[in-house]
Design an enzyme around this catalytic site. Structure first.
Site, PDB file in Angstrom:
ATOM      1  CB  CYS A   1      -0.954  -0.001   1.184  1.00 12.28           C
ATOM      2  SG  CYS A   1      -2.114  -1.364   1.115  1.00 12.28           S
TER       3      CYS A   1
ATOM      4  CG  HIS B   1      -3.356   3.588   1.877  1.00 11.65           C
ATOM      5  ND1 HIS B   1      -3.688   3.112   0.631  1.00 11.65           N
ATOM      6  CD2 HIS B   1      -3.459   2.543   2.732  1.00 11.65           C
ATOM      7  CE1 HIS B   1      -3.969   1.817   0.743  1.00 11.65           C
ATOM      8  NE2 HIS B   1      -3.838   1.454   1.999  1.00 11.65           N
TER       9      HIS B   1
ATOM     10  CG  ASN C   1      -6.707  -0.695   0.820  1.00  9.51           C
ATOM     11  OD1 ASN C   1      -5.926  -0.317  -0.049  1.00  9.51           O
ATOM     12  ND2 ASN C   1      -6.325  -1.134   2.002  1.00  9.51           N
TER      13      ASN C   1
HETATM   14  O1  UT7 Z   1      -4.068  -1.086   3.343  1.00  8.20           O
HETATM   15  C1  UT7 Z   1      -3.231  -1.607   4.324  1.00  8.20           C
HETATM   16  C2  UT7 Z   1      -3.650  -1.160   5.616  1.00  8.20           C
HETATM   17  N1  UT7 Z   1      -4.852  -1.814   6.024  1.00  8.20           N
HETATM   18  C3  UT7 Z   1      -5.596  -1.250   6.929  1.00  8.20           C
HETATM   19  O2  UT7 Z   1      -5.274  -0.170   7.333  1.00  8.20           O
HETATM   20  C4  UT7 Z   1      -6.767  -1.988   7.497  1.00  8.20           C
HETATM   21  C5  UT7 Z   1      -6.873  -1.658   8.930  1.00  8.20           C
HETATM   22  N2  UT7 Z   1      -7.945  -2.314   9.630  1.00  8.20           N
HETATM   23  C6  UT7 Z   1      -9.257  -1.980   9.457  1.00  8.20           C
HETATM   24  O3  UT7 Z   1      -9.591  -1.162   8.638  1.00  8.20           O
HETATM   25  C7  UT7 Z   1     -10.271  -2.618  10.378  1.00  8.20           C
HETATM   26  O4  UT7 Z   1      -9.605  -3.275  11.422  1.00  8.20           O
HETATM   27  C8  UT7 Z   1     -11.211  -3.635   9.656  1.00  8.20           C
HETATM   28  C9  UT7 Z   1     -12.165  -2.862   8.776  1.00  8.20           C
HETATM   29  C10 UT7 Z   1     -10.391  -4.600   8.851  1.00  8.20           C
HETATM   30  C11 UT7 Z   1     -12.035  -4.394  10.680  1.00  8.20           C
HETATM   31  O5  UT7 Z   1     -12.756  -3.507  11.528  1.00  8.20           O
HETATM   32  P1  UT7 Z   1     -12.728  -3.727  13.098  1.00  8.20           P
HETATM   33  O6  UT7 Z   1     -13.620  -2.696  13.663  1.00  8.20           O
HETATM   34  O7  UT7 Z   1     -11.299  -3.707  13.536  1.00  8.20           O
HETATM   35  O8  UT7 Z   1     -13.408  -5.142  13.249  1.00  8.20           O
HETATM   36  P2  UT7 Z   1     -12.820  -6.478  13.880  1.00  8.20           P
HETATM   37  O9  UT7 Z   1     -11.768  -7.048  12.997  1.00  8.20           O
HETATM   38  O10 UT7 Z   1     -12.458  -6.230  15.299  1.00  8.20           O
HETATM   39  O11 UT7 Z   1     -14.086  -7.407  13.800  1.00  8.20           O
HETATM   40  C12 UT7 Z   1     -15.280  -7.118  14.555  1.00  8.20           C
HETATM   41  C13 UT7 Z   1     -16.323  -8.181  14.255  1.00  8.20           C
HETATM   42  C14 UT7 Z   1     -15.787  -9.600  14.334  1.00  8.20           C
HETATM   43  O12 UT7 Z   1     -16.783 -10.417  14.927  1.00  8.20           O
HETATM   44  P3  UT7 Z   1     -16.668 -10.859  16.475  1.00  8.20           P
HETATM   45  O13 UT7 Z   1     -15.363 -11.613  16.552  1.00  8.20           O
HETATM   46  O14 UT7 Z   1     -16.637  -9.576  17.238  1.00  8.20           O
HETATM   47  O15 UT7 Z   1     -17.886 -11.693  16.661  1.00  8.20           O
HETATM   48  C15 UT7 Z   1     -15.613 -10.025  12.897  1.00  8.20           C
HETATM   49  O16 UT7 Z   1     -15.728 -11.402  12.702  1.00  8.20           O
HETATM   50  O17 UT7 Z   1     -16.791  -8.025  12.899  1.00  8.20           O
HETATM   51  C16 UT7 Z   1     -16.739  -9.291  12.234  1.00  8.20           C
HETATM   52  N3  UT7 Z   1     -16.498  -9.058  10.806  1.00  8.20           N
HETATM   53  C17 UT7 Z   1     -17.503  -8.858   9.918  1.00  8.20           C
HETATM   54  N4  UT7 Z   1     -18.828  -8.823  10.030  1.00  8.20           N
HETATM   55  C18 UT7 Z   1     -19.556  -8.572   8.942  1.00  8.20           C
HETATM   56  C19 UT7 Z   1     -15.317  -8.987  10.157  1.00  8.20           C
HETATM   57  N5  UT7 Z   1     -15.511  -8.742   8.853  1.00  8.20           N
HETATM   58  C20 UT7 Z   1     -16.863  -8.649   8.681  1.00  8.20           C
HETATM   59  C21 UT7 Z   1     -17.685  -8.404   7.553  1.00  8.20           C
HETATM   60  N6  UT7 Z   1     -19.008  -8.376   7.739  1.00  8.20           N
HETATM   61  N7  UT7 Z   1     -17.167  -8.185   6.335  1.00  8.20           N
END
Ligand code: UT7
Length: 322
Positions: A113, A249, A279
């Site tokens: 990225c 980004h 992204n």
């Molecule tokens: O480009 C390189 C750099 N990349 C980034 O900067 C990405 C950085 N990270 C992020 O943007 C965020 O961490 C994400 C968008 C990837 C995830 O958001 P989050 O608020 O950190 O969610 P999480 O990973 O803590 O997941 C929360 C919940 C989980 O369920 P439980 O374990 O709490 O029951 C996931 O399983 O959301 C669930 N989940 C989803 N639910 C519906 C994860 N993906 C999805 C989805 N739809 N697509």
């Protein structure tokens, strides 16, 4: 003094746009979850005949037309990508051939990225050293090819696209002159396993799929991006209050908000395209830049800061008098 001045920008997206609702028919997710957690509403997905190099070529043609210069005047092409057409040759050489450039230096840069920022610093250094006079710097990706379309934690986040700029060696006033004023890059390979592809030519002999511990990446992103922006502004002898536009980004709207807040920048100064493009890895900064140039927000002589962070980790920023 000689500086690298951005004289044209361009971009190209695949023809097919995919909404969150469409994705929700394939994986266990919802439009509400994606919008609330990321700000993403759409992403573009390349058809088989749309490759990283064809998208990059389209972006370059648009950038050359905007600059009003001929492709033959280009003596350097640097293409940042994590999804090259083939393991080799470099996709940059395919772009060179497609643009009909007889001879120039052409190579790819892999910093995921942050690839565009890495490519920009390399091109700027070569131009200021007097080695090259006019460069195409490109970020282009077909991330859809390396997504696990059954993994909802990654497949909803990424998209395909390409952005390019033409950099020209120009005499520039040492104080307020146009051009790239400062760049700063970093890498910390101890975090390889937080964002990676589980394959490669030298390990599995396969291309592999994207794997990410999103929450961990998020935490590092805000801290690293705020600090590298401050570092690059300090290197240019400027303060955050003087910045007209931040071109970040586009990983997550919440990262954009949190980073701007840390620097005390108004949200209106941040160019946001993550809602429309998702992204696009190395393509996201030049895609956002071209969007804001074409819609008239970014104008000549504006002070802009480009920033990105990605797999490795790698991260960086550039301060530019546009
Ligand atoms: O480009 C390189 C750099 N990349 C980034 O900067 C990405 C950085 N990270 C992020 O943007 C965020 O961490 C994400 C968008 C990837 C995830 O958001 P989050 O608020 O950190 O969610 P999480 O990973 O803590 O997941 C929360 C919940 C989980 O369920 P439980 O374990 O709490 O029951 C996931 O399983 O959301 C669930 N989940 C989803 N639910 C519906 C994860 N993906 C999805 C989805 N739809 N697509």
């Amino acid at each position: 003094m000689i500086r690298s001045v951005i004289i044209g920008t361009g971009s190209q997206l695949p023809a097919r746009r995919v909404s969150n609702a469409e994705l929700a028919e394939q994986v266990d997710t919802t439009d509400e979850w994606i919008v609330e957690r990321t700000g993403i509403r759409f992403r573009y997905v390349a058809a088989p005949e749309e490759t990283t190099s064809t998208l990059a070529t389209g972006a370059c043609k648009a950038a050359l037309a905007a600059a009003g210069v001929d492709a033959q005047s280009i003596d350097l092409i640097i293409l940042a990508t994590a999804t090259p057409d083939q393991t080799f040759p470099a996709s940059a050489t395919k772009v060179q051939a497609a643009l009909g450039i007889d001879d120039c230096v052409a190579f790819d840069v892999a910093a995921v990225c942050s690839g565009f920022l890495y490519a920009l610093q390399v091109a700027d250094s070569m131009i200021r050293a007097g080695v090259h006079k006019r460069a195409l710097v490109i970020g282009a990706e077909t991330f859809s090819r390396i997504l696990d379309w059954e993994d909802r934690t990654t497949c909803v986040l990424f998209g395909d696209g390409a952005g390019a700029i033409v950099l020209d060696a120009q005499e520039s006033d040492a104080g307020q002159g146009r051009g790239i004023l400062a760049t700063r890059l970093h890498a910390d390979g101890r975090h390889n396993e937080l964002l990676y592809v589980d394959g490669g030519p030298s390990t599995t002999g396969t291309v592999g799929k994207v794997r990410m511990k999103g929450r961990e990446v998020f935490r590092h992103a805000v801290v690293n991006l705020a600090s590298v922006m401050e570092e690059s502004l300090a290197a240019a002898g400027l303060a955050a209050a003087q910045v007209d536009w931040v071109v970040p980004h586009q990983a997550n709207a919440r990262i954009l908000d949190a980073t701007a807040r840390k620097l005390g920048l108004a949200p209106e100064k941040v160019i946001v395209t993550v809602d429309q493009h998702a992204n696009t890895s190395a393509a996201s900064v030049p895609l956002a830049l071209d969007t804001a140039v074409r819609d008239g927000r970014i104008k000549a002589n504006d002070l802009i800061v480009l920033e990105a962070m990605g797999g490795g980790f790698t991260w960086g920023a550039a301060v530019v008098r546009f």
